[in-house]
Design a protein around this motif. Structure first.
Motif, short mmCIF file in Angstrom:
data_model
loop_
_atom_site.label_atom_id
_atom_site.label_comp_id
_atom_site.label_asym_id
_atom_site.label_seq_id
_atom_site.Cartn_x
_atom_site.Cartn_y
_atom_site.Cartn_z
N GLY A 226 0.83 -1.19 0.00
CA GLY A 226 0.00 0.00 0.00
C GLY A 226 0.86 1.24 0.00
N VAL A 227 0.59 2.14 -0.93
CA VAL A 227 1.40 3.35 -1.11
C VAL A 227 0.49 4.57 -1.19
CG1 VAL A 227 3.07 4.54 -2.58
CG2 VAL A 227 3.16 2.05 -2.36
N SER A 228 0.84 5.59 -0.45
CA SER A 228 0.17 6.88 -0.60
C SER A 228 0.83 7.61 -1.77
CB SER A 228 0.31 7.70 0.69
OG SER A 228 -0.17 9.01 0.50
N ALA A 229 0.05 7.90 -2.81
CA ALA A 229 0.62 8.50 -4.01
C ALA A 229 -0.32 9.54 -4.59
CB ALA A 229 0.92 7.43 -5.06
N ILE A 230 0.26 10.64 -5.02
CA ILE A 230 -0.49 11.72 -5.68
C ILE A 230 0.32 12.19 -6.87
CG2 ILE A 230 -1.40 14.05 -5.45
CD1 ILE A 230 -1.83 13.50 -2.49
N ALA A 231 -0.29 12.14 -8.04
CA ALA A 231 0.35 12.60 -9.27
C ALA A 231 -0.44 13.76 -9.86
CB ALA A 231 0.43 11.45 -10.28
N ALA A 232 0.27 14.67 -10.49
CA ALA A 232 -0.37 15.80 -11.15
C ALA A 232 0.45 16.15 -12.39
CB ALA A 232 -0.47 17.01 -10.21
N ASP A 233 -0.06 17.05 -13.18
CA ASP A 233 0.66 17.44 -14.40
C ASP A 233 1.92 18.23 -14.09
OD1 ASP A 233 -1.11 16.38 -16.54
OD2 ASP A 233 -2.57 17.72 -15.62
N THR A 234 1.96 18.86 -12.92
CA THR A 234 3.16 19.56 -12.47
C THR A 234 3.49 19.15 -11.04
OG1 THR A 234 2.00 21.48 -11.53
CG2 THR A 234 2.54 21.54 -13.90
N GLU A 235 4.76 19.22 -10.69
CA GLU A 235 5.18 18.91 -9.33
C GLU A 235 4.53 19.85 -8.33
OE1 GLU A 235 9.31 18.50 -6.70
OE2 GLU A 235 9.36 19.36 -8.73
N GLN A 236 4.43 21.12 -8.70
CA GLN A 236 3.84 22.11 -7.79
C GLN A 236 2.40 21.76 -7.46
OE1 GLN A 236 3.80 26.10 -9.40
NE2 GLN A 236 3.20 27.03 -7.45
N ALA A 237 1.62 21.38 -8.47
CA ALA A 237 0.22 21.03 -8.23
C ALA A 237 0.11 19.80 -7.33
CB ALA A 237 -0.50 20.78 -9.56
#
Length: 337
Positions: A226-237
């Protein structure tokens, strides 16, 4: 199970209730995410049992699983997990026997031994059922016997209808070595919650693999991380979206329980240096960034753990942002080995 060389990607959803929202909206968003996940090729979609938490709506876990399964067609749906010491094993056998009867070949039963709640709720849930989860192996044996009549039941006069004779995959979940060792000894698949206990991840996996005995279920160990992960189009977002889960854990260590807060531009004014260190340690196995950064970090986790499958938990305040995060990670999946 995953038979290719690629790593399988799945979703663990907490049915988060955002500030100012309701459980009804949370359930609607969870089903919408599950439908998108099915379209994007995720393998399974799990929800977790938690109680007495204003920000989590999946307390009636079996009911939520039925809702998700009814609204999807092919994705596997299950519990990540059912906290077995909270329940009579017969009830869980009947509930999941019902789910498997309604949605054959799509239901997973992930089991944990923690209360999924605070001490007050645990006492209410577990009255007459034991207190600390020490009887988990016995409860598990009883539960499995209801599915397998040949093994006999604790009380031969009691049968799980529906449930009896059904081949529902059982997983053991854990954030320490107890369930890891038990899963290995029983030859069951094992899922570790690195987003809860990152320091114990590698020792628990070593314990699972070293204790593994082939069974009718598995010939060799099968590990889900289990991994907590958040991806966005930019690192800042992505970093901004991640401040919602950072605030949530910050509130937990302060003894506060609430709904999922909106993101902020900076956490600097919200935490002390000591609190920041505690939050960052908790999320040491978390993944936050743009597509390339997330891909590289997930691959590193796979390399370190030898995981067969990753199950991703993303506590993102805005539903459209959460969908975008999982869409980006679905694009990464074929690259993971």
């Amino acid at each position: 199970m995953n038979s290719s060389n690629s790593v399988t990607l799945s979703i663990l959803d907490l049915a988060s209730i955002t500030e100012g929202s309701t459980p009804a909206v949370s359930f609607h968003n969870t089903l919408d995410l599950a439908r998108h996940a099915e379209k994007w090729g995720y393998h399974r979609f799990w929800v977790a049992e938690h109680h007495n938490m204003p920000g989590i709506a999946s307390s009636a876990t079996s009911v939520v699983i039925g809702y998700i399964a009814a609204g999807t067609s092919t994705i596997r749906v299950g519990s990540g997990g059912i906290m077995l010491p909270n329940h009579a094993p017969l009830v869980i056998a009947e509930q999941f026997g019902t789910l498997e009867s309604l949605y054959p070949g799509r239901i997973d039963l992930g089991l944990g031994r923690a209360p999924g709640s605070d001490q007050a709720a645990s006492r209410v849930l577990r009255r007459g059922l034991g207190t600390g989860g020490e009887d988990f192996p016995e409860l598990l044996s009883e539960l499995r016997s209801y599915f397998n009549p040949a093994a006999g039941t604790v009380n031969n006069a009691v049968r799980a209808i529906p449930g009896e004779g059904q081949n529902i995959p059982i997983w053991l979940l854990g954030s320490s070595g107890f369930s890891a060792q038990l899963a290995g000894q029983l030859g069951l698949p094992f899922a570790f919650a690195s987003h809860f206990a990152p320091d114990y991840l590698l020792p628990a996996l070593q314990l699972y693999r070293s204790n593994f005995k082939p069974s009718e279920v598995l010939e060799k160990p099968y590990v889900m991380v289990g991994v907590s992960a958040i991806a966005a189009d930019t690192e800042q977002a992505a970093k901004r979206w991640a401040t919602s889960q950072q605030q949530t854990f910050l509130n937990l260590i302060r003894g506060r329980f609430g709904q999922l807060p909106p993101p902020v531009d900076s956490m600097d004014e919200l935490w002390s240096p000591h609190e920041e260190a505690a939050v960052r340690k908790q999320f040491s196995y978390s993944v936050v960034g743009n597509k390339e950064q997330v891909s590289n970090r997930l691959q590193t986790i796979v390399d370190e753990t030898g995981a067969d499958e990753l199950i991703i938990a993303s506590m993102v305040y805005d539903h459209q942002a959460r969908l975008r995060s999982y869409e980006i990670m679905a694009e990464i999946t074929p690259e993971l080995r």
